[in-house]
Each structure stands twice: as structure tokens, then as C-alpha cells.
Write an enzyme that holds these catalytic residues in place. Structure first.
Site, PDB file in Angstrom:
ATOM      1  N   SER A  16      41.380  42.004  43.062  1.00 52.84           N
ATOM      2  CA  SER A  16      42.159  42.947  43.878  1.00 52.84           C
ATOM      3  C   SER A  16      43.619  43.107  43.503  1.00 52.84           C
ATOM      4  CB  SER A  16      42.082  42.557  45.350  1.00 52.84           C
ATOM      5  OG  SER A  16      40.870  43.011  45.868  1.00 52.84           O
ATOM      6  N   LYS A  61      51.455  43.356  50.729  1.00 52.40           N
ATOM      7  CA  LYS A  61      50.119  43.726  51.205  1.00 52.40           C
ATOM      8  C   LYS A  61      50.011  43.341  52.679  1.00 52.40           C
ATOM      9  CE  LYS A  61      45.250  43.115  49.778  1.00 52.40           C
ATOM     10  NZ  LYS A  61      44.363  42.504  48.759  1.00 52.40           N
ATOM     11  N   SER A 118      41.422  45.734  46.175  1.00 55.34           N
ATOM     12  CA  SER A 118      41.776  46.090  47.533  1.00 55.34           C
ATOM     13  C   SER A 118      43.281  46.237  47.766  1.00 55.34           C
ATOM     14  CB  SER A 118      41.241  45.039  48.494  1.00 55.34           C
ATOM     15  OG  SER A 118      41.899  43.793  48.277  1.00 55.34           O
TER      16      SER A 118
HETATM   17  N1  GLN Z   1      36.482  44.181  45.010  1.00 55.71           N
HETATM   18  C1  GLN Z   1      36.145  42.843  45.356  1.00 55.71           C
HETATM   19  C2  GLN Z   1      35.543  42.814  46.745  1.00 55.71           C
HETATM   20  O1  GLN Z   1      35.310  43.834  47.263  1.00 55.71           O
HETATM   21  C3  GLN Z   1      37.342  41.967  45.265  1.00 55.71           C
HETATM   22  C4  GLN Z   1      38.259  42.114  46.413  1.00 55.71           C
HETATM   23  C5  GLN Z   1      39.461  41.222  46.334  1.00 55.71           C
HETATM   24  O2  GLN Z   1      39.793  40.673  45.288  1.00 55.71           O
HETATM   25  N2  GLN Z   1      40.065  41.010  47.484  1.00 55.71           N
HETATM   26  O3  GLN Z   1      35.318  41.807  47.310  1.00 55.71           O
END
Ligand code: GLN
Length: 475
Positions: A178, A79, A154
């Protein structure tokens, strides 16, 4: 489980026994990247030359008869919020334009030491804020199983890279889901380890009390191996737990006989019926394998999203203060320092990141701190207490990972609240600091994959992996 591509364990084995070479394996993966990356956009950067050099180095080692690492020759993707020395690390944000970290994240070093071949840096929602990878400054990633749909987020690029066969495994970060949610939407295994079990040194911080790093793989055994490579104490991370990682590959065949599996009474609204049907099938499979199903309640589950969207933005507003046009990346020149800060941040951050910074700054401001941030911390405590009560009667809990299968690109992009609801099942784990993982368990609507989430208490990885392995055998 039959996967469309060779697993990390298979690749490492066939390189070790000489039936193939790291270079040949890499070229297969690069060929798939040339074929489909244009349509999928899993990567912000494909590191072809470095990958070829690493693969050649592994092949030399193999030829010389030297001992090879556990992941020798396995193509992996990272990532793009993980620092890689001398290689652009963007967080899919314009504000980091041109920035090259002076060091590698600890997890990157550990992968290298195990012989993994990094093929590239994957796309994400800007600064890991989102659930669809549509918030990237460089455009969305598409789900390889249906390119009209999102891969989740994400860490959507890391999930898509593995699902498309561009890499045998990848790393993501999970602050509120994410890793698990994109794993579920792309038909992969995805692990959010216990807070502190995997080093975050060199991972760009989003919400420091929640962030964890973990793997995406095709199989549970691959996930266990990746965890053993990246996990364990790191003196460079002050939040790293001072203990070795429990063995995970060793427990996969132990079965679930006698284990107690928690079933949530009072499911939150909004789950697709096919998702709930797969969850029921998962309970039935575990019961058949000798586990007992126990009803549990988590009364404060429904407040998880509210608490998270105060705590995570509060921490993000502080963590992202460092992007000031002086220390990293982009600078928009202006007549004086204050207007330079403002102009740089206005140009560099996207809409969702600005929304989070504003939410977080508000929640932390004098006069509102107790009402918002302080209250959210109390809810966080309630959620931990609920889990403690539940785990007094069960070893692991099973829920859906995501209420829905992968949704069409654009469907939720203009509606942040609907997007936030994607994380109803994943967020409580991060708030409690526990571990959880998503395991593919059949398909739902539109023939898209459904993931079942296995949750366990802090350091409950062995129980979690035993259940995950059983689910994989049953699917
Ligand atoms: N979808 C969640 C957010 O928007 C989690 C994102 C993540 O785990 N980085 O914050």
C-alpha cells in the site's frame, strides 16, 4: 531528479537559510489544495488552521535564531489511519465516525519534533484494504497525473497529495504493497521499511504481522531523510526493533559498483510489456554503473497472494473486532447489546472490509484453521526460505512494483480477485518482513509512470537506498 515541485530537502534548506518562510511555503501548498483538491480528493481533512499555527511557530523559531529540525516548515500529509490527538482519524470508514484519538502516533510525534507542518489526513481504502482507494467510504481519490485513473492504494490519498503538490512528503502504511504500489502509479518514491524498523504505535492495526509505516516523496534523498526522522526504536511498540536506524542519507552517493542485483527468472503473468521494458532498462543502467546482474528464482512467489489473503484477513478479523459500537465511533441503537453490535457493524463497515472479516473468520474457525490459516503460515515460511536462498547470491532484487500502470477508475472495482493480483510483486516482502521500495523509472502505457521495485533482506535498507539512488540518477 527534476521534480515539478520543491522537494522536502529544498524546502527545509530555503527556510533554514532565510530565503523563504514556513508560512509562505504553506500558503503555496494550500493554494494548490484549493485549486485541485475538489477534483482529486486526496484528503479526508485539511488541517488549515493547525498548519498555519505550526508554520508561524517555525518562523518565530527561525527568526529567533533557534536551531531548526530536519523537516522544519516542510508540509506533510498523513494517511488517515494514523492517530492524531484531537483530530478525527477515520480510516475512511463510517464506523469511526466522530472518533478523535486521545494521543498522537509515534511517527506523528517524530515528524512534529523535526518541525514538519501537517497539512491534513489523507484518503485510503477503508482500513487500508484495497489497491485503488476506491474502497473509501468517502469516495475515491483520483490520480493527479490523469484524473480518470486510480492513484493506487490503499495509501492513494497520501500518494496523490504529494504528486499534486499538496504536501512535499507524506506517510502511508504498507501491509501488502500500500505504499509501493501507489508510489509507482503516481510517479513517486515509496518505502516499505523492514518490519519493526518504524514504530506502529498509534497506527490503526490491519494485519499486525505485516503492517509497516513509510514515506512517499519525490526523491530518494527525501525518502532517506524521512526514514531517518520516523525510524528507530520506540519503547511504546513491542514489535519495534531494539536498535537505531542505519544512516541512509550518508550512503546515497556510494554507487553500486560491485553490488549483485538479482533478476527474477520466470516472471508471473499479466505484466504490461512497457513495464517489463522499463525493468530491463533499470538492469542495464545498474550494470553500466558497475553492478553485476545475477539470475535468481523465487519458486513460491506465485503462492504469495493466496497466503496473504488468508493471513491478512485472519489478523484483520481479530483486529477489527474492537469496533463494537461501544468503544469507538459509530453506534446504531438497538433493543439489546448483541443486536447493537450487529447493527453497528452492518452499518459501519463497507463491502470489502466485511468480505475480509468473513474470509478471516472462516480461515480461523475450528475445523478449518489447519487447512487454511495453518497452511498459509507454512507457505509464508517457504517464501522466506526462497528469499534466503536468493540473497545468498545477490544483495538486492529488482522487480516491477506493479504489473501495470495506473488503471481507469472503476475498471477493477467489481472484481476483487483481479484487484488482489495488483500486489503480486509487493506482498512477498511483507510476508518475509523484509524492506522494499519503489522508484520511478520512466513511463509506460498511456504515458503513465512505471515504478521499479528494489527489494532487500531484513535491515538491508542501506543497500536498497544505494541502488534506488543509482536508478534515480539514471532515469
Ligand atoms: N492491496 C492489499 C490489500 O488489499 C494491500 C493493502 C495494504 O498494503 N494495506 O490488502
Amino acid at each position: 531528479m527534476a521534480t515539478p515541485f520543491a522537494t522536502a530537502i529544498q524546502i527545509a534548506q530555503s527556510i533554514r537559510d532565510g530565503s523563504t518562510t514556513a508560512s509562505a511555503v504553506l500558503e503555496q501548498h494550500l493554494a494548490r489544495i484549493s485549486e485541485r483538491e475538489g477534483e482529486i480528493h486526496a484528503f479526508n481533512l485539511v488541517t488549515t488552521e493547525q498548519a498555519r499555527a505550526t508554520a508561524q511557530h517555525i518562523d518565530k523559531q527561525a527568526k529567533a535564531g533557534n536551531a531548526l529540525g530536519a523537516l522544519a516548515g516542510v508540509p506533510v500529509a498523513l494517511k488517515d489511519n494514523m492517530c492524531t490527538r484531537g483530530i478525527a482519524t477515520t480510516c475512511s470508514s463510517k464506523i469511526l465516525e466522530g472518533w478523535k484519538p486521545p494521543y498522537d502516533a509515534t511517527v506523528v510525534t517524530r515528524l512534529q519534533q523535526a518541525g514538519a507542518v501537517m497539512v491534513g489526513k489523507t484518503n485510503l481504502d477503508e482500513f487500508a484494504m484495497g489497491s485503488s482507494t476506491e474502497n473509501s467510504a468517502f469516495g475515491p481519490t483520483r490520480n493527479p497525473l490523469d484524473t480518470s485513473r486510480v492513484p493506487g492504494g490503499s495509501s492513494g490519498g497520501s500518494a496523490a497529495a504529494v504528486a499534486a503538490g499538496f504536501a512535499a512528503a507524506s506517510l502511508g502504511s504498507d501491509t501488502g504493497g500500500s505504499i509501493r504500489q501507489p508510489a509507482s502509479l503516481c510517479g513517486l518514491v515509496g518505502v516499505k521499511p523492514t518490519y519493526g524498523l518504524v514504530s506502529r504505535q498509534g497506527i490503526v492495526a490491519f494485519a499486525s504481522s505485516l503492517d509497516q509505516v513509510g514515506p512517499f516523496t519525490h526523491t530518494v534523498a527525501d525518502a532517506a531523510l524521512l526514514m531517518e526522522v520516523i525510524g528507530g526504536h520506540d519503547p511504546l511498540d513491542s514489535t519495534s526493533l531494539p536498535q537505531p536506524l542505519p544512516s541512509l542519507t550518508a550512503v546515497l552517493d556510494q554507487g553500486v559498483k560491485g553490488m549483485r542485483i538479482g533478476r527474477l527468472v520466470g516472471m508471473p503473468e499479466g505484466c504490461e510489456p512497457e513495464v517489463l521494458a522499463r525493468l530491463e532498462a533499470a538492469f542495464a543502467a545498474l550494470q553500466q554503473a558497475g553492478a553485476t546482474i545475477v539470475d535468481i528464482t523465487l519458486p513460491s512467489l506465485e503462492f504469495g497472494i493466496t497466503a496473504y489473503y488468508l493471513i491478512a484477513p485472519a489478523e484483520a478479523s481479530s483486529n477489527l473486532a474492537r469496533y463494537d459500537g461501544v468503544r469507538y465511533g459509530l453506534r446504531v441503537d438497538s433493543p439489546d447489546l448483541n443486536s447493537m453490535y450487529g447493527a453497528t457493524r452492518a452499518a459501519g463497515f463497507g463491502a470489502e472490509v466485511k468480505r475480509r472479516i468473513m474470509l478471516g473468520t472462516y480461515a480461523l474457525s475450528a475445523g478449518y484453521f489447519d487447512a487454511y490459516y495453518g497452511k498459509a503460515l507454512k507457505v509464508r515460511r517457504l517464501i522466506s526460505d526462497d528469499f534466503a536462498t536468493a540473497y545468498s547470491s545477490c544483495d538486492v532484487i529488482l522487480t516491477p512494483t506493479s504489473p501495470t500502470v495506473a488503471f481507469p477508475i472503476g475498471e477493477k472495482a467489481d472484481d476483487p480477485l483481479t484487484m488482489y493480483l495488483c500486489d503480486v510483486f509487493t506482498i512477498p516482502t511483507n510476508l518475509a518482513g523484509h524492506c522494499a521500495m519503489s522508484v520511478p523509472f520512466g513511463t509506460g502505457a498511456h504515458n503513465m509512470p512505471v515504478g521499479v521495485q528494489v527489494l532487500a533482506p531484513a535491515l538491508g535498507e542501506q543497500a536498497m537506498f544505494r541502488v534506488a539512488a543509482q536508478l534515480e540518477r539514471a532515469s
